[in-house]
Motif scaffolding. Structure first.
Motif, PDB file in Angstrom:
ATOM      1  N   ALA A   1      61.701  56.116  76.574  1.00 57.43           N
ATOM      2  CA  ALA A   1      62.201  57.415  77.040  1.00 57.43           C
ATOM      3  C   ALA A   1      63.715  57.394  77.195  1.00 57.43           C
TER       4      ALA A   1
ATOM      5  N   LEU B   1      63.509  62.244  83.930  1.00 57.95           N
ATOM      6  CA  LEU B   1      62.311  61.439  83.738  1.00 57.95           C
ATOM      7  C   LEU B   1      61.427  61.593  84.979  1.00 57.95           C
TER       8      LEU B   1
ATOM      9  N   LEU C   1      56.739  60.289  82.207  1.00 57.15           N
ATOM     10  CA  LEU C   1      56.499  58.895  81.842  1.00 57.15           C
ATOM     11  C   LEU C   1      55.019  58.556  81.760  1.00 57.15           C
TER      12      LEU C   1
ATOM     13  N   VAL D   1      60.935  64.776  80.631  1.00 52.01           N
ATOM     14  CA  VAL D   1      60.062  63.765  80.040  1.00 52.01           C
ATOM     15  C   VAL D   1      59.139  63.233  81.122  1.00 52.01           C
TER      16      VAL D   1
ATOM     17  N   ASN E   1      56.369  53.197  78.984  1.00 54.92           N
ATOM     18  CA  ASN E   1      57.109  54.284  78.326  1.00 54.92           C
ATOM     19  C   ASN E   1      58.569  54.404  78.738  1.00 54.92           C
TER      20      ASN E   1
END
Length: 315
Positions: A279, A245, A263, A261, A275
């Protein structure tokens, strides 16, 4: 069961059932505060320790004053500005509030949620509701109705869309004229200080004066690590399915990473906060073995994001 039938949810609350409701922070597991069996069901459904108090949700300041024995001037000032909204105030409780809600403490946690559907629901009820997050104790908080359904498929869940703030409320208490921060949340320290000046930060505590202060909380089933340099942590990873993340961009792609990913593509703390739980849910569903999180700058809502991930990573 996910439903848009407000009358069904109202009826279930009135008959003593526990239901899922949307708020601007996270979805809550709600029950009538005056029904002891319903309150007990919240604790048993979540597997939540009875030493961890619940937050009482009301629809107006007038109703808040019915469940609090006293409102300090700074509490009134903060309520006037931030309610409805993601701010919880810890205040002396009135005789109306049972010890089961407050974990036998002399104070009660109160807020007015800023979600139109739930505010309307509260206005139609003859009682306030207690509503901790709608997840098993210590697990990832739910920001979509589908998250709640995955945890508790047998309860009715009121559809309210994705939670706008996406993180729990900020919790404050009061000592004389001092304002005390007990939990980081969707309102930053800086925003509160602009209204009341200096505040005391006691978020490092793990006591249960307020919800969300357990050392380990908000956790996925897999291991989670928080680091300023996520890729550096990959050197210790062997044969693991890893998700990273990132705050606002993928700094360097690595073939060792199963999924990256971001955010906040726009680079804002508000977007990252909104988010982060979704996630975590998605990476957990993808079956990753390890989640590595990029630590945010420790300012504004970055503190809140870091707090949640630090608790999620605790052993």
């Amino acid at each position: 069961m996910i439903t848009t039938d407000l009358n069904l949810i109202k009826q279930q609350l009135e008959q003593g059932d526990v239901v899922g409701i949307p708020t601007e922070t996270v979805y809550g597991l709600a029950a009538n505060i005056f029904n002891e069996q319903a309150i007990s069901t919240i604790f048993s459904t979540k597997k939540r320790p009875q030493t961890n108090p619940l937050i009482v949700h009301v629809h107006s300041l007038e109703k808040a004053k019915e469940v609090a024995a006293h409102f300090p001037p700074k509490a009134e000032q903060l309520a006037a500005y931030f309610w409805p909204g993601p701010l919880t105030l810890i205040l002396p409780k009135s005789p109306l509030i049972s010890d089961s809600i407050t974990a036998h403490q002399p104070t009660v946690a109160i807020r007015i949620p800023n979600h139109p559907i739930t505010l309307h629901l509260l206005q139609t009820l003859d009682f306030p509701i207690a509503a901790p997050s709608a997840n098993p104790y210590n697990r990832i908080s739910p920001t979509r109705s589908s998250h709640v359904e995955a945890y508790f498929p047998d309860i009715a869940i009121l559809e309210g869309g994705n939670c706008e703030a996406g993180v729990e409320s900020t919790i404050l208490s009061f000592e004389g004229d001092e304002v005390v921060l007990l939990r980081h949340g969707a309102i930053s320290i800086e925003a509160i200080q602009q209204k009341v000046g200096r505040i005391l930060d006691r978020t490092a505590g793990t006591d249960h004066q307020a919800p969300g202060r357990s050392k380990k909380h908000y956790s996925p089933l897999c291991e989670l690590i928080i680091s300023y340099e996520p890729l550096f942590m990959l050197s210790a990873v062997q044969e693991k399915k890893v998700g990273i993340l990132w705050f606002k961009e993928v700094k360097i792609a690595s073939p060792k990473v199963f999924k990256n990913v971001v955010l906040s593509p726009s680079g804002t703390y508000e977007e990252a906060t909104a988010n982060m739980y979704d996630a975590l849910h998605k990476l957990e569903k993808d079956g990753v073995d390890l989640i590595i999180v990029e630590r945010l700058p420790n300012e504004g809502l970055g503190r809140t994001v870091n707090d949640r991930f630090e608790r999620a990573s605790a052993k």
